[in-house]
Design a protein around this motif. Structure first.
Motif, PDB file in Angstrom:
ATOM      1  N   ALA A   1       0.846  -1.197   0.000  1.00  0.00           N
ATOM      2  CA  ALA A   1       0.000   0.000   0.000  1.00  0.00           C
ATOM      3  C   ALA A   1       0.884   1.251   0.000  1.00  0.00           C
ATOM      4  N   PRO A   2       0.413   2.343  -0.606  1.00  0.00           N
ATOM      5  CA  PRO A   2       1.193   3.587  -0.566  1.00  0.00           C
ATOM      6  C   PRO A   2       1.256   4.135   0.863  1.00  0.00           C
ATOM      7  N   GLU A   3       2.301   4.891   1.133  1.00  0.00           N
ATOM      8  CA  GLU A   3       2.486   5.445   2.476  1.00  0.00           C
ATOM      9  C   GLU A   3       1.555   6.630   2.709  1.00  0.00           C
ATOM     10  N   LEU A   4       0.838   6.590   3.807  1.00  0.00           N
ATOM     11  CA  LEU A   4      -0.108   7.624   4.201  1.00  0.00           C
ATOM     12  C   LEU A   4       0.612   8.629   5.100  1.00  0.00           C
ATOM     13  N   ALA A   5       0.426   9.904   4.856  1.00  0.00           N
ATOM     14  CA  ALA A   5       1.077  10.934   5.669  1.00  0.00           C
ATOM     15  C   ALA A   5       0.240  12.204   5.663  1.00  0.00           C
ATOM     16  N   GLY A   6       0.629  13.116   6.511  1.00  0.00           N
ATOM     17  CA  GLY A   6      -0.054  14.396   6.595  1.00  0.00           C
ATOM     18  C   GLY A   6       0.473  15.384   5.562  1.00  0.00           C
ATOM     19  N   PRO A   7      -0.038  16.607   5.620  1.00  0.00           N
ATOM     20  CA  PRO A   7       0.315  17.596   4.607  1.00  0.00           C
ATOM     21  C   PRO A   7       1.707  18.213   4.769  1.00  0.00           C
ATOM     22  N   ARG A   8       2.306  18.108   5.958  1.00  0.00           N
ATOM     23  CA  ARG A   8       3.635  18.701   6.128  1.00  0.00           C
ATOM     24  C   ARG A   8       4.417  17.991   7.231  1.00  0.00           C
ATOM     25  N   VAL A   9       5.714  18.165   7.197  1.00  0.00           N
ATOM     26  CA  VAL A   9       6.615  17.578   8.184  1.00  0.00           C
ATOM     27  C   VAL A   9       6.684  18.513   9.391  1.00  0.00           C
ATOM     28  N   GLU A  10       6.603  17.940  10.568  1.00  0.00           N
ATOM     29  CA  GLU A  10       6.644  18.721  11.811  1.00  0.00           C
ATOM     30  C   GLU A  10       7.691  18.121  12.750  1.00  0.00           C
ATOM     31  N   GLN A  11       8.201  18.914  13.664  1.00  0.00           N
ATOM     32  CA  GLN A  11       9.070  18.428  14.732  1.00  0.00           C
ATOM     33  C   GLN A  11       8.166  17.972  15.881  1.00  0.00           C
ATOM     34  N   LEU A  12       8.341  16.734  16.343  1.00  0.00           N
ATOM     35  CA  LEU A  12       7.494  16.202  17.404  1.00  0.00           C
ATOM     36  C   LEU A  12       7.542  17.072  18.653  1.00  0.00           C
TER      37      LEU A  12
END
Length: 108
Positions: free
Chosen positions: A41-52
């Motif tokens: 399956a393709p990788e699901l992710a959010g709209p942007r990269v964030e620092q935890l």
């Protein structure tokens, strides 16, 4: 979410999750389980990269709480992978549209 007063918060870091919408994030894996097998399956992710660590700090502020947030580097292979970009999607796939800040504004 329960509010819990803490003197400090240890956060594995540095880590860069790609935040996403909890609704879409939960819905897609269910669809994959119910659909016929299709291989990887393709990788699901959010709209942007964030620092935890930044997400945790914004959540604490959104709850009108105070507390020290300390990024902690985890040892070993898992810690090294979390510190790098190994947890980010490597290829194309579905991306959420709701940012962490959008979610936080709605929830707080």
């Amino acid at each position: 979410m329960e509010k819990e007063a803490r003197p400090g918060n240890d956060v594995p870091g540095p880590r860069e999750p790609q935040d996403g919408n909890e609704g879409a994030g939960a819905r897609r894996p269910v669809e994959l389980v119910l659909d016929p097998a299709q291989g990887m399956a393709p990788e699901l992710a959010g709209p942007r990269v964030e620092q935890l660590v930044d997400l945790v700090r914004r959540l604490i502020r959104g709850r009108h709480e105070r507390g020290l947030v300390v990024p902690v580097r985890l040892p070993g292979t898992a810690g090294a992978a979390m510190a790098g970009d190994g947890r980010l999607p490597a290829g194309p796939g579905p991306r959420g549209i709701q940012t962490f800040d959008d979610w936080l504004a709605r929830e707080m």
